[in-house]
Design a protein around this motif. Structure first.
Motif, PDB file in Angstrom:
ATOM      1  N   VAL A   1      -6.840   1.206  35.452  1.00 35.52           N
ATOM      2  CA  VAL A   1      -6.296   1.360  34.130  1.00 35.52           C
ATOM      3  C   VAL A   1      -5.768   2.881  33.904  1.00 35.52           C
ATOM      4  O   VAL A   1      -5.844   3.581  34.924  1.00 35.52           O
ATOM      5  N   PRO A   2      -4.701   2.842  33.172  1.00 34.61           N
ATOM      6  CA  PRO A   2      -3.927   4.245  32.877  1.00 34.61           C
ATOM      7  C   PRO A   2      -4.993   4.906  32.526  1.00 34.61           C
ATOM      8  O   PRO A   2      -5.963   4.845  31.687  1.00 34.61           O
ATOM      9  N   LEU A   3      -5.111   6.337  33.082  1.00 35.77           N
ATOM     10  CA  LEU A   3      -5.953   7.484  32.811  1.00 35.77           C
ATOM     11  C   LEU A   3      -5.809   8.149  31.436  1.00 35.77           C
ATOM     12  O   LEU A   3      -6.739   8.468  30.844  1.00 35.77           O
ATOM     13  N   ASP A   4      -4.569   7.566  30.759  1.00 36.32           N
ATOM     14  CA  ASP A   4      -4.463   8.245  29.322  1.00 36.32           C
ATOM     15  C   ASP A   4      -4.871   7.001  28.340  1.00 36.32           C
ATOM     16  O   ASP A   4      -4.217   7.211  27.142  1.00 36.32           O
TER      17      ASP A   4
ATOM     18  N   LEU B   1     -11.679   1.929  38.464  1.00 39.15           N
ATOM     19  CA  LEU B   1     -13.104   1.725  37.808  1.00 39.15           C
ATOM     20  C   LEU B   1     -13.699   0.563  38.252  1.00 39.15           C
ATOM     21  O   LEU B   1     -13.220  -0.285  38.447  1.00 39.15           O
ATOM     22  N   LYS B   2     -15.033   0.717  37.990  1.00 39.63           N
ATOM     23  CA  LYS B   2     -15.809  -0.612  38.429  1.00 39.63           C
ATOM     24  C   LYS B   2     -16.635  -0.830  36.993  1.00 39.63           C
ATOM     25  O   LYS B   2     -17.340  -0.117  36.417  1.00 39.63           O
ATOM     26  N   ILE B   3     -15.909  -1.909  36.691  1.00 41.76           N
ATOM     27  CA  ILE B   3     -16.815  -2.430  35.349  1.00 41.76           C
ATOM     28  C   ILE B   3     -17.997  -3.347  35.441  1.00 41.76           C
ATOM     29  O   ILE B   3     -17.991  -4.347  36.128  1.00 41.76           O
ATOM     30  N   ILE B   4     -19.188  -2.803  34.878  1.00 41.60           N
ATOM     31  CA  ILE B   4     -20.247  -3.708  35.227  1.00 41.60           C
ATOM     32  C   ILE B   4     -20.771  -4.279  33.942  1.00 41.60           C
ATOM     33  O   ILE B   4     -21.022  -3.415  33.011  1.00 41.60           O
ATOM     34  N   TRP B   5     -20.883  -5.379  33.923  1.00 45.56           N
ATOM     35  CA  TRP B   5     -21.335  -5.902  32.612  1.00 45.56           C
ATOM     36  C   TRP B   5     -22.194  -7.353  33.097  1.00 45.56           C
ATOM     37  O   TRP B   5     -21.599  -8.112  33.901  1.00 45.56           O
ATOM     38  N   ASN B   6     -23.354  -7.525  32.593  1.00 52.45           N
ATOM     39  CA  ASN B   6     -24.146  -9.076  32.965  1.00 52.45           C
ATOM     40  C   ASN B   6     -24.176  -9.044  34.186  1.00 52.45           C
ATOM     41  O   ASN B   6     -24.297 -10.068  34.935  1.00 52.45           O
ATOM     42  N   LYS B   7     -24.628  -7.908  35.087  1.00 47.46           N
ATOM     43  CA  LYS B   7     -24.994  -7.987  36.442  1.00 47.46           C
ATOM     44  C   LYS B   7     -23.653  -8.171  37.219  1.00 47.46           C
ATOM     45  O   LYS B   7     -23.833  -8.743  38.677  1.00 47.46           O
TER      46      LYS B   7
END
Length: 309
Positions: free
Chosen positions: A101-104, A88-94
């Protein structure tokens, strides 16, 4: 009469020679444990056992899973060994953060992961992937795929207090002022819009219910001039889009000072609502026929009340 054997005290000829021959021909060799036990008894047995106890323990082979069971891969130290992971790409505050992370994992567990990499408390997070991510559903259930972008909106405690304290004061002043006036829906400026009646294409209402904001724009409502208006909540951009036939205003939610609303008499399952865009009531942008089940969600989203949950 001839003697049958040699006299007492005399050995037969050749007996010493045979014994010496046997002793000479027998090869010398060290005693094994069994022989030592027979010859020396319990002392030899203890000696053998002692020698056996000094044998070094066999080393674990390099690929033995038991030797590696306590080694974490650093990605999912919370017991995710063997679970299917998703990038995953977590985008916060630019800022972008690449994580696995586990898919479940549930939405709640994802918030904990975001907290660990951003320091943003879960209660202050809006996590979005094709709409708000439910806390009780897994990433698999909402069909998150590898490489997906997860948008996070949220502020620190200090930012929240700095922004919301003036809003709270303004809201309290507005409520006190409203109590001194006649109901909004009876005022002349609003009656000319309300007298047009409920729009045929307005979204259905559910009286007595509270729901999350829908994933589609709220449409079919009127604005102050009686024209059609729709509200689109762009959570990933922290913006409210107010769209009419002529144009779309894109407003940062932080710029909206207050939100007021009141049920419409005779149609209590719908509200009239105003967004305060400036310092006075003259800056109110009025919207009529807002379904009642979304009123609280709109206020919480715009004013940031969700940050205290």
């Amino acid at each position: 009469m001839a003697a049958a054997g040699a006299p007492d005290g005399m050995e037969e000829p050749g007996m010493d020679t045979e014994a010496e021959t046997v002793a000479t021909e027998a090869p010398a060799r060290p005693l094994n444990c069994m022989e030592a036990e027979a010859a020396a008894g319990a002392a030899a047995e203890d000696s053998c056992d002692a020698r056996g106890s000094l044998q070094p323990a066999p080393a674990q082979p390099p690929g033995d899973p038991a030797a590696q069971a306590s080694v974490s891969n650093g990605e999912d130290a919370g017991g995710g060994a063997g679970r299917e992971l998703v990038d995953l790409k977590i985008i916060w505050n630019k800022t972008k953060h690449d994580v696995k992370v586990p898919l479940d994992s549930t939405g709640s567990e994802l918030k904990q992961k975001i907290h660990s990499i951003t320091g943003l408390p879960p209660a202050m997070q809006k996590v979005m992937y094709k709409g708000l991510v439910p806390e009780d559903k897994t990433l698999r259930e909402i069909k998150v795929t590898s490489g997906a972008k997860i948008m996070v909106v949220g502020s620190t405690i200090n930012d929240v207090l700095a922004v919301n304290t003036p809003k709270d004061a303004a809201q309290q002043d507005a409520k006190a002022e409203e109590n001194k006036k006649e109901p909004l829906c009876r005022q002349k400026q609003h009656r000319k819009v309300l007298d047009k009646g409920k729009p045929e294409d307005v979204m259905p209402s559910v009286k007595g219910a509270q729901e999350r904001l829908p994933t589609v724009p709220l449409s079919g409502m009127y604005n102050k001039s009686g024209g059609k208006v729709r509200l689109t909540f762009k959570l990933e951009q922290d913006q409210l889009w107010i769209g009419t036939k002529e144009r779309t205003e894109k407003l940062p939610m932080g710029s909206i000072k207050n939100v007021v609303s009141e049920p419409i008499e005779g149609h209590e399952d719908y509200h009239m609502m105003a967004f305060q865009l400036g310092p006075t009531e003259a800056s109110y942008y009025w919207v009529y026929w807002v379904p009642t089940q979304y009123v609280d969600a709109i206020k919480d989203t715009v004013l940031g009340k969700w940050q205290y949950f």
